[in-house]
Scaffold this motif. Structure first.
Motif, PDB file in Angstrom:
ATOM      1  N   ASP A 371       0.830  -1.195   0.000  1.00  0.00           N
ATOM      2  CA  ASP A 371       0.000   0.000   0.000  1.00  0.00           C
ATOM      3  C   ASP A 371       0.871   1.254   0.000  1.00  0.00           C
ATOM      4  O   ASP A 371       2.109   1.167  -0.085  1.00  0.00           O
ATOM      5  N   ALA A 372       0.228   2.412   0.113  1.00  0.00           N
ATOM      6  CA  ALA A 372       0.950   3.681   0.035  1.00  0.00           C
ATOM      7  C   ALA A 372       1.945   3.868   1.173  1.00  0.00           C
ATOM      8  O   ALA A 372       2.863   4.685   1.073  1.00  0.00           O
ATOM      9  N   TYR A 373       1.775   3.106   2.252  1.00  0.00           N
ATOM     10  CA  TYR A 373       2.668   3.232   3.403  1.00  0.00           C
ATOM     11  C   TYR A 373       3.767   2.157   3.411  1.00  0.00           C
ATOM     12  O   TYR A 373       4.497   2.014   4.380  1.00  0.00           O
ATOM     13  N   GLY A 374       3.846   1.399   2.323  1.00  0.00           N
ATOM     14  CA  GLY A 374       4.872   0.367   2.224  1.00  0.00           C
ATOM     15  C   GLY A 374       4.535  -0.916   2.940  1.00  0.00           C
ATOM     16  O   GLY A 374       5.395  -1.788   3.102  1.00  0.00           O
ATOM     17  N   LYS A 375       3.278  -1.062   3.370  1.00  0.00           N
ATOM     18  CA  LYS A 375       2.860  -2.275   4.057  1.00  0.00           C
ATOM     19  C   LYS A 375       2.181  -3.224   3.085  1.00  0.00           C
ATOM     20  O   LYS A 375       1.588  -2.804   2.090  1.00  0.00           O
ATOM     21  N   ARG A 460       4.534 -22.491  14.216  1.00  0.00           N
ATOM     22  CA  ARG A 460       4.358 -23.163  15.497  1.00  0.00           C
ATOM     23  C   ARG A 460       5.428 -24.227  15.739  1.00  0.00           C
ATOM     24  O   ARG A 460       5.342 -24.962  16.715  1.00  0.00           O
ATOM     25  N   LEU A 461       6.422 -24.306  14.863  1.00  0.00           N
ATOM     26  CA  LEU A 461       7.483 -25.292  15.001  1.00  0.00           C
ATOM     27  C   LEU A 461       8.700 -24.658  15.649  1.00  0.00           C
ATOM     28  O   LEU A 461       9.033 -23.509  15.364  1.00  0.00           O
ATOM     29  N   GLY A 462       9.373 -25.404  16.509  1.00  0.00           N
ATOM     30  CA  GLY A 462      10.550 -24.900  17.178  1.00  0.00           C
ATOM     31  C   GLY A 462      11.775 -24.926  16.299  1.00  0.00           C
ATOM     32  O   GLY A 462      11.788 -25.557  15.229  1.00  0.00           O
ATOM     33  N   PRO A 463      12.848 -24.270  16.739  1.00  0.00           N
ATOM     34  CA  PRO A 463      14.082 -24.197  15.947  1.00  0.00           C
ATOM     35  C   PRO A 463      14.654 -25.560  15.591  1.00  0.00           C
ATOM     36  O   PRO A 463      15.150 -25.760  14.481  1.00  0.00           O
ATOM     37  N   SER A 464      14.598 -26.523  16.512  1.00  0.00           N
ATOM     38  CA  SER A 464      15.167 -27.847  16.234  1.00  0.00           C
ATOM     39  C   SER A 464      14.379 -28.565  15.148  1.00  0.00           C
ATOM     40  O   SER A 464      14.950 -29.270  14.313  1.00  0.00           O
ATOM     41  N   ARG A 465      13.049 -28.400  15.167  1.00  0.00           N
ATOM     42  CA  ARG A 465      12.209 -29.040  14.139  1.00  0.00           C
ATOM     43  C   ARG A 465      12.465 -28.414  12.776  1.00  0.00           C
ATOM     44  O   ARG A 465      12.522 -29.113  11.753  1.00  0.00           O
ATOM     45  N   LEU A 466      12.615 -27.101  12.745  1.00  0.00           N
ATOM     46  CA  LEU A 466      12.926 -26.435  11.478  1.00  0.00           C
ATOM     47  C   LEU A 466      14.282 -26.879  10.955  1.00  0.00           C
ATOM     48  O   LEU A 466      14.442 -27.146   9.754  1.00  0.00           O
ATOM     49  N   ALA A 467      15.270 -26.969  11.833  1.00  0.00           N
ATOM     50  CA  ALA A 467      16.607 -27.389  11.422  1.00  0.00           C
ATOM     51  C   ALA A 467      16.599 -28.825  10.922  1.00  0.00           C
ATOM     52  O   ALA A 467      17.335 -29.176   9.983  1.00  0.00           O
ATOM     53  N   GLU A 468      15.767 -29.664  11.527  1.00  0.00           N
ATOM     54  CA  GLU A 468      15.677 -31.076  11.114  1.00  0.00           C
ATOM     55  C   GLU A 468      15.280 -31.195   9.649  1.00  0.00           C
ATOM     56  O   GLU A 468      15.763 -32.069   8.929  1.00  0.00           O
ATOM     57  N   HIS A 469      14.395 -30.286   9.207  1.00  0.00           N
ATOM     58  CA  HIS A 469      13.920 -30.326   7.818  1.00  0.00           C
ATOM     59  C   HIS A 469      14.620 -29.277   6.943  1.00  0.00           C
ATOM     60  O   HIS A 469      14.216 -29.057   5.803  1.00  0.00           O
ATOM     61  N   ASN A 470      15.658 -28.647   7.477  1.00  0.00           N
ATOM     62  CA  ASN A 470      16.430 -27.643   6.733  1.00  0.00           C
ATOM     63  C   ASN A 470      15.540 -26.503   6.236  1.00  0.00           C
ATOM     64  O   ASN A 470      15.641 -26.054   5.091  1.00  0.00           O
ATOM     65  N   ILE A 471      14.644 -26.035   7.133  1.00  0.00           N
ATOM     66  CA  ILE A 471      13.658 -25.024   6.778  1.00  0.00           C
ATOM     67  C   ILE A 471      14.072 -23.651   7.295  1.00  0.00           C
ATOM     68  O   ILE A 471      14.451 -23.496   8.458  1.00  0.00           O
ATOM     69  N   THR A 472      13.986 -22.657   6.410  1.00  0.00           N
ATOM     70  CA  THR A 472      14.066 -21.250   6.809  1.00  0.00           C
ATOM     71  C   THR A 472      12.661 -20.687   6.737  1.00  0.00           C
ATOM     72  O   THR A 472      12.045 -20.675   5.661  1.00  0.00           O
ATOM     73  N   PHE A 473      12.134 -20.248   7.885  1.00  0.00           N
ATOM     74  CA  PHE A 473      10.780 -19.708   7.892  1.00  0.00           C
ATOM     75  C   PHE A 473      10.835 -18.181   7.813  1.00  0.00           C
ATOM     76  O   PHE A 473      11.619 -17.537   8.509  1.00  0.00           O
ATOM     77  N   LYS A 474      10.004 -17.601   6.930  1.00  0.00           N
ATOM     78  CA  LYS A 474       9.918 -16.150   6.789  1.00  0.00           C
ATOM     79  C   LYS A 474       8.472 -15.718   7.008  1.00  0.00           C
ATOM     80  O   LYS A 474       7.552 -16.265   6.391  1.00  0.00           O
ATOM     81  N   GLN A 475       8.312 -14.734   7.882  1.00  0.00           N
ATOM     82  CA  GLN A 475       6.974 -14.343   8.308  1.00  0.00           C
ATOM     83  C   GLN A 475       6.365 -13.271   7.410  1.00  0.00           C
ATOM     84  O   GLN A 475       7.024 -12.281   7.068  1.00  0.00           O
ATOM     85  N   ILE A 476       5.111 -13.484   7.061  1.00  0.00           N
ATOM     86  CA  ILE A 476       4.334 -12.493   6.311  1.00  0.00           C
ATOM     87  C   ILE A 476       3.638 -11.587   7.332  1.00  0.00           C
ATOM     88  O   ILE A 476       3.043 -12.086   8.280  1.00  0.00           O
ATOM     89  N   PRO A 477       3.706 -10.277   7.225  1.00  0.00           N
ATOM     90  CA  PRO A 477       4.205  -9.497   6.093  1.00  0.00           C
ATOM     91  C   PRO A 477       5.652  -9.008   6.276  1.00  0.00           C
ATOM     92  O   PRO A 477       6.201  -8.397   5.363  1.00  0.00           O
ATOM     93  N   TYR A 478       6.247  -9.253   7.442  1.00  0.00           N
ATOM     94  CA  TYR A 478       7.488  -8.572   7.800  1.00  0.00           C
ATOM     95  C   TYR A 478       8.675  -8.970   6.922  1.00  0.00           C
ATOM     96  O   TYR A 478       9.574  -8.157   6.684  1.00  0.00           O
ATOM     97  N   ASP A 479       8.722 -10.201   6.455  1.00  0.00           N
ATOM     98  CA  ASP A 479       9.854 -10.660   5.663  1.00  0.00           C
ATOM     99  C   ASP A 479       9.610 -10.576   4.153  1.00  0.00           C
ATOM    100  O   ASP A 479      10.438 -11.023   3.363  1.00  0.00           O
ATOM    101  N   VAL A 480       8.469 -10.010   3.749  1.00  0.00           N
ATOM    102  CA  VAL A 480       8.188  -9.811   2.325  1.00  0.00           C
ATOM    103  C   VAL A 480       8.804  -8.480   1.911  1.00  0.00           C
ATOM    104  O   VAL A 480       8.412  -7.418   2.405  1.00  0.00           O
ATOM    105  N   LYS A 481       9.778  -8.543   1.030  1.00  0.00           N
ATOM    106  CA  LYS A 481      10.528  -7.350   0.644  1.00  0.00           C
ATOM    107  C   LYS A 481       9.966  -6.725  -0.622  1.00  0.00           C
ATOM    108  O   LYS A 481       9.512  -7.425  -1.527  1.00  0.00           O
ATOM    109  N   ALA A 482      10.005  -5.418  -0.661  1.00  0.00           N
ATOM    110  CA  ALA A 482       9.611  -4.705  -1.882  1.00  0.00           C
ATOM    111  C   ALA A 482      10.693  -4.893  -2.942  1.00  0.00           C
ATOM    112  O   ALA A 482      11.871  -5.039  -2.632  1.00  0.00           O
ATOM    113  N   LEU A 483      10.283  -4.907  -4.202  1.00  0.00           N
ATOM    114  CA  LEU A 483      11.237  -5.106  -5.294  1.00  0.00           C
ATOM    115  C   LEU A 483      12.005  -3.815  -5.543  1.00  0.00           C
ATOM    116  O   LEU A 483      11.492  -2.727  -5.374  1.00  0.00           O
TER     117      LEU A 483
END
Length: 483
Positions: A371-375, A460-483
């Motif tokens: 939007d106009a505020y960058g969100k 809802r998964l902990g760091p060890s569970r994410l690491a087990e599956h080699n997952i990087t989690f990125k949260q919407i909207p904060y990790d969505v970058k503008a082009l």
């Protein structure tokens, strides 16, 4: 996001042509996730900043504002251009030299190809002491090493220059100088003509090839020494073997048209009372596309004006995207393209044997990703966000339809998007939040051994569970970058 307006689309619905109504900066941003690196030729005819007011354009911008307007658009256009593509920008003397410096910065000075001079007038303007006869077309490549320009088809007038005074069985020919500038030791030999005359290269030059190649050409009858056999040697170029001629940077109005021709074309289409003010002749665009594209290549014009670029591209069997703001995207561009599809016979139609056919999709700008505020815009649809995220991560357009949480694999990484109930349920445990159940339902995850990036509203998964599956989690909207 681009949204089609079916009522304004026309012709064959199975086409890949697009006419977009809306601000070209926002439209270019919307195109990036889908067309980055895919456009073979960009032609634009931006406002010239001539301190005059046109009915369809505000062409009275301050110099600094004009530069500020152009710069971000050129940056986006560069992203859309293919590695072997080129961009052609029409401009006049008011901003030409500033545009050159700006394009040097955006595209790289080493990717400058030429400043084409188009003779736009047919006679001097008696009101001006030193009237301008030409416009500039700045030509840049995305990569000078990769771009390929095609030779021009020989016109009937040019074909008249091919003669056959010696009844050569290969047919008409035109001779070319058999010398080259400079001094090359293996091209400084003394050669003998069939009549016994000997020749050496003129001062400051050498022969055009080594002696063995000269003897081959002589043996095959491809050398010319004048009617009496005593003239300095020239090499024959046969009409039957000529693939075309290379263009140079001076384009006369007899070759590619002029302002009056363009005005007549537009008057026929729209009438003298509703014609566009500064159109380009169809022959001018035809020349650009003949040099820069092949059949089926994608052409983009983000200052479409009266629609000439799209009309010519359509008639020449090229794909195209045209962008124009305001009502005349419909009153001029859409109307003109409908006539092209129906087989109108103006401009280059007869020269390319245009009989009609094809079609185009008419689109408007939908909800933006931010939007106009960058969100992040809460109303953005899954497909638009998926294309945006994929491009932000990979710098490549999303090739497939975005209808699955698995966006694709790139460089060994699998990318997923959990958004807008893509798994069929908008509740947190139903798909937008990464839980153990959602993880188990993700398509293709069990077969993928490499890294995984997952975008979602929360995890809802902990760091060890994410690491087990080699997952990087990125949260919407904060990790969505503008082009």
């Amino acid at each position: 996001m681009l949204e089609e307006v079916p009522a304004l689309s026309y012709g064959d619905p199975d086409n890949r042509n697009m006419l977009i109504q809306g601000d070209n900066l926002e439209a270019l941003k919307a195109l990036i996730p889908f067309y980055a690196g895919q456009v073979k030729c960009i032609y634009i005819d931006p406002p010239y900043n001539t301190r005059s007011a046109f009915s369809h354009y505000d062409d009275n911008l301050e110099h600094s504002i004009w530069l500020s307007m152009m710069y971000p658009r050129l940056e986006l256009l560069r992203e859309l251009l293919s590695e072997d593509g080129s961009i052609w920008v029409s401009i006049d003397d008011n901003e030409a030299h500033y545009l050159k410096v700006m394009m040097d910065e955006v595209f790289g000075r080493g990717n400058f190809v030429a400043n084409v001079l188009w003779q736009k007038r047919t006679s001097p303007d008696a009101r001006i002491q030193l009237g301008g006869a030409h416009d500039h077309i700045m030509v840049y490549a995305k990569s000078a090493e990769k771009v390929v320009f095609r030779k021009l088809t020989i016109s009937p007038e040019q074909a008249k220059n091919f003669k056959n005074p010696d009844d050569d069985p290969r047919g008409p020919w035109a001779s070319a100088d058999f010398t080259a500038q400079g001094w090359r030791p293996n091209q400084m030999y003394k050669l003998r003509s069939p009549s016994g005359h000997e020749f050496e290269p003129p001062p400051g030059r050498c022969w055009g090839n080594v002696e063995s190649e000269y003897k081959r050409l002589l043996h095959e009858g491809r050398m010319w020494f004048g009617k009496d056999g005593t003239a300095r040697p020239r090499v024959k170029n046969y009409l039957s073997e000529t693939e075309g001629i290379s263009s140079w940077s001076w384009w006369t109005n007899s070759e590619v048209g002029h302002n009056q021709e363009a005005k007549k074309e537009i008057n026929v289409l729209f009438g003298a009372d509703d014609a566009f003010d500064t159109p380009k002749p169809e022959r001018l665009l035809s020349r650009v596309f003949e040099i820069a594209t092949d059949n089926g290549d994608l052409i983009l014009d983000s200052f479409l004006g009266s629609g000439t670029t799209a009309a010519v591209a359509h008639k020449m069997n090229r794909r195209y995207i045209g962008i124009e703001m305001g009502d005349h995207a419909q009153t001029h561009c859409q109307t003109r393209l409908c006539k092209v599809v129906d087989g109108e016979q103006g401009g280059i139609s007869k020269a390319v044997d245009w009989q009609g056919g094809g079609g185009f999709r008419f689109c408007k700008l939908g909800e933006p990703v931010f939007d106009a505020y960058g969100k992040l815009n809460h109303d953005i649809k899954f497909a638009a966000l998926a294309a945006h995220i994929w491009y932000a991560e990979t710098k490549t357009p999303l090739a497939k339809s975005a209808d699955s949480p698995l966006l694709g694999m790139y460089d060994g990484t699998a990318y997923y998007l959990l958004y807008n109930g893509i798994l069929g349920d908008r509740r947190p445990q139903g798909g937008n939040v990464l839980t153990s159940r959602v993880l188990a339902e993700l398509p293709g995850l069990g077969d993928h051994a490499g890294p995984v990036t997952i975008y979602g509203e929360s995890c809802r998964l902990g760091p060890s569970r994410l690491a087990e599956h080699n997952i990087t989690f990125k949260q919407i909207p904060y990790d969505v970058k503008a082009l």
